[in-house]
Design an enzyme around this catalytic site. Structure first.
Site, PDB file in Angstrom:
ATOM      1  N   GLY A  22       0.673  -1.638  -0.045  1.00  0.00           N
ATOM      2  CA  GLY A  22      -0.420  -0.289  -0.128  1.00  0.00           C
ATOM      3  C   GLY A  22       1.047   1.316  -0.601  1.00  0.00           C
ATOM      4  N   ARG A  23       1.960   1.468   0.798  1.00  0.00           N
ATOM      5  CA  ARG A  23       3.340   2.639   0.667  1.00  0.00           C
ATOM      6  C   ARG A  23       4.108   2.038   0.339  1.00  0.00           C
ATOM      7  NH1 ARG A  23       3.313   3.736   6.838  1.00  0.00           N
ATOM      8  NH2 ARG A  23       3.366   2.134   7.549  1.00  0.00           N
TER       9      ARG A  23
ATOM     10  N   LYS B 109       9.618   2.765   0.879  1.00  0.00           N
ATOM     11  CA  LYS B 109       8.585   2.592   1.496  1.00  0.00           C
ATOM     12  C   LYS B 109       8.213   3.775   2.360  1.00  0.00           C
ATOM     13  CE  LYS B 109       6.604   0.536   6.258  1.00  0.00           C
ATOM     14  NZ  LYS B 109       7.254  -0.061   7.303  1.00  0.00           N
TER      15      LYS B 109
ATOM     16  N   GLY C  40      -0.833   5.847   1.334  1.00  0.00           N
ATOM     17  CA  GLY C  40       1.033   6.305   0.257  1.00  0.00           C
ATOM     18  C   GLY C  40       2.104   6.406   0.674  1.00  0.00           C
TER      19      GLY C  40
ATOM     20  N   ARG D 287      13.998  -0.788   1.878  1.00  0.00           N
ATOM     21  CA  ARG D 287      14.337  -1.317   2.732  1.00  0.00           C
ATOM     22  C   ARG D 287      15.238  -2.052   2.091  1.00  0.00           C
ATOM     23  NH1 ARG D 287       8.901  -2.884   5.424  1.00  0.00           N
ATOM     24  NH2 ARG D 287       7.771  -3.054   3.280  1.00  0.00           N
TER      25      ARG D 287
ATOM     26  N   ASP E  36       1.018 -11.299   7.005  1.00  0.00           N
ATOM     27  CA  ASP E  36       1.367 -10.365   5.936  1.00  0.00           C
ATOM     28  C   ASP E  36       2.620  -9.624   6.300  1.00  0.00           C
ATOM     29  OD1 ASP E  36      -0.482  -9.166   6.910  1.00  0.00           O
ATOM     30  OD2 ASP E  36      -0.210  -7.172   6.489  1.00  0.00           O
ATOM     31  N   ASN E  37       3.152 -10.379   6.953  1.00  0.00           N
ATOM     32  CA  ASN E  37       3.900 -10.014   7.683  1.00  0.00           C
ATOM     33  C   ASN E  37       4.905 -10.345   8.431  1.00  0.00           C
ATOM     34  OD1 ASN E  37       3.240  -7.065   7.582  1.00  0.00           O
ATOM     35  ND2 ASN E  37       2.922  -6.618   9.735  1.00  0.00           N
TER      36      ASN E  37
ATOM     37  N   ASP F   9       9.002  -6.271   8.355  1.00  0.00           N
ATOM     38  CA  ASP F   9       7.388  -4.913   9.229  1.00  0.00           C
ATOM     39  C   ASP F   9       7.686  -4.130  10.205  1.00  0.00           C
ATOM     40  OD1 ASP F   9       7.170  -4.531   6.226  1.00  0.00           O
ATOM     41  OD2 ASP F   9       5.398  -6.324   6.138  1.00  0.00           O
TER      42      ASP F   9
END
EC number: 2.7.7.-
Length: 526
Positions: free
Chosen positions: A127-128, A147, A160, A210, A286-287, A296
């Site tokens: 999303g970002r 990010k 975002g 990252r 999702d992390n 994350d």
């Protein structure tokens, strides 16, 4: 004991409706956004992930961050990808901020799904975040990812953007965890801007770059399983095996072998978290990295006054991701990944067998790490007695809320044959007789194996950090950075890159937190 795994099998998951209508991923385009490829940095980028079919991502360009400035850069991370941190000019800062795009970059935002706080959330995605590409390094290919570089089709009503405070925290903690020897993504840099971003208040925007071999996560596989798309599920699994686990290709069932290896890595990673008192805060599927790396950094924290039930995420109202729950949740997440891989593995029994390695791997790793933290050899005949010694220790740490990091660091100064040097340790406890009783048991155990004080101290100080990223230290750096003073970001980064060294000139960074630090709260809102 705090490090036990209370395992519970998750219930079967029912697929949920996609957050985007069919075909949205292919049709979504941000090509009208500003930005074009220019030669700002001659990064020798390749684009391995972008070679996958277009269902896996959306190609797009970042939204330039106006008037960007450098907040911080990690020299070791920069050198790893061939950049000279001393030669950062305006063009370089523009690339670090997502305001310019390297010529060989092919920015993409990846799609994935996941379980958030134990509930199926459907389609998520970057999303970002936007992937630039990967760079060959001495440690293997390393992907670079912005990010906070602007909206994507997966932003879900978000802007975002990332804010300065959370970006500084992620930057510092990524590099701190790497220095602690814990599997983690890295952080190259933070770039800031005066552009306003609305959260609980108006804050300023920032972009972190990252670094990781891959940002593929458990939710990447869940996405295709819940869409009943076995073809894309297989494409993704084959890509991960061939690129990151090539030795598994020769196994009888490479997909079962993949699940087993990821399960092992996840168990080891969380054992390392527990050993240094690290709390992730948002262990959603999702992390969770498919490589078993810490991924994350949001509302994380390092344990201070020990409380096994401590919740570092202010948004975690049920305590799902408390310190004590992390081992169990790690296993729960592996079950979610396993369910996604069942169509490829074929047999439920093989899937279960791959998952069954978690508990043993976690227990073995924790046992080794805790023995090292106490300066003890692992003696088979002392296994039961050592477990009782550890249970007793964590009991008095809990009862007295002793500082986790300081306790283990100061423990190295305890003498096996005398209590003359115990005061720095005793000062951490309200119930000093309880500590004295435990210390006597510990001394008896040390004498049993003929432990030598000087040798043990050196070994313990090599595994028990003196410096960790306490919330109040991060907040101090953030407060100065918000006034355009980035000196504390640089100094704190330097301290955290040598966490086991004494650093007498930086003694204040190892102090107990001030009273005001108890009021700090970190949530998912950044």
């Amino acid at each position: 004991m705090t490090f036990d795994v209370a395992l519970q099998h998750p219930r079967p998951f029912a697929p949920a409706a996609a957050a985007f209508p069919p075909g949205a991923l292919k049709s979504a385009s941000l090509r009208n956004q500003p930005g074009k490829a220019i030669a700002a940095i001659a990064l020798p980028l390749e684009n391995s992930f972008a070679s996958l079919p277009p269902d896996f991502y959306t190609r797009l360009m970042p939204t330039p961050l106006p008037a960007p400035y450098l907040v911080g850069i990690s020299a070791p991370a920069a050198r790893l990808i061939g950049l000279d941190p001393a030669q950062v000019d305006d063009d370089t800062v523009a690339v670090l901020a997502g305001s310019r795009v390297p010529e060989r970059a092919q920015p993409v935002a990846a799609v994935y799904s996941g379980h958030q706080f134990g509930v199926w959330a459907g389609q998520l995605g970057d999303g970002r975040a936007m992937l630039l590409g990967d760079v060959a390094t001495a440690e293997g290919p390393m992907e670079l990812q912005w990010k906070g570089a602007g909206m994507t089709p997966y932003s879900r009503m978000g802007d975002g953007r990332a804010v300065l405070r959370s970006s500084i925290r992620e930057f510092l903690c990524s590099e701190a965890m790497h220095a602690l020897g814990i599997p983690t993504t890295r952080a190259l840099s933070v770039a800031g801007s005066d552009q306003g971003v609305v959260r609980e208040t108006i804050e300023t925007a920032a972009v972190v770059i990252r670094m990781a071999p891959t940002f593929i996560r458990f939710g990447s596989f869940e996405h295709w399983f819940h869409r009943n798309n076995e073809g894309n599920l297989r494409i993704l699994a084959d890509y991960v095996i061939d690129r990151f686990y090539p030795a598994l290709r020769d196994e009888d069932n490479p997909y079962a072998a993949l699940l087993e290896e990821v399960t092992r890595r996840t168990a080891r990673m969380i054992a390392h978290w527990q050993s240094v008192g690290f709390m992730h805060g948002v262990m959603n599927t999702d992390n969770m990295s498919i490589l078993g790396q810490t991924l994350d950094y949001g509302p994380f924290g390092f344990m201070e006054a020990f409380n096994a039930q401590h919740i570092c995420n202010h948004s975690d109202h049920q305590g799902r991701y408390s310190y004590a729950m992390q081992p169990q949740i790690g296993h729960w997440n592996c079950y979610a990944l396993a369910q996604a891989l069942v169509p490829l593995i074929g047999e439920v029994e093989e899937t279960q067998a791959a998952l069954d390695v978690y508990q043993g791997e976690f227990a073995t790793t924790v046992d080794r790490l805790l023995h090292a933290k106490l300066g003890l050899n692992q003696l088979p005949e002392q296994a039961d007695a050592d477990r009782a010694l550890l249970d007793s220790l964590f009991g008095i740490l809990q009862a007295n809320h002793a500082d986790f990091t300081l306790f283990f660091r100061r423990l190295s100064g305890l003498q096996a044959g005398s209590n003359a040097g115990d005061e720095p340790l005793r000062d951490l406890f309200i119930d000093r007789p309880a500590f004295d009783a435990w210390a006597q048991q510990y001394r008896t155990r040390l004498l049993l194996e003929g432990s030598v004080d000087a040798e043990r101290k050196a070994a313990m100080n090599a595994v028990n950090p003196k410096y960790v990223l306490r919330n109040y230290l991060a907040q101090g750096a953030i407060d100065k950075a918000q006034q355009k003073d980035f000196s504390e970001v640089a100094r704190l980064l330097q301290v955290l890159q040598s966490p086991f060294d004494e650093q007498p000139e930086n003694e204040q960074y190892a102090a107990l937190p001030p009273d005001w630090a108890a009021e700090l709260e970190v949530s998912c809102s950044s």
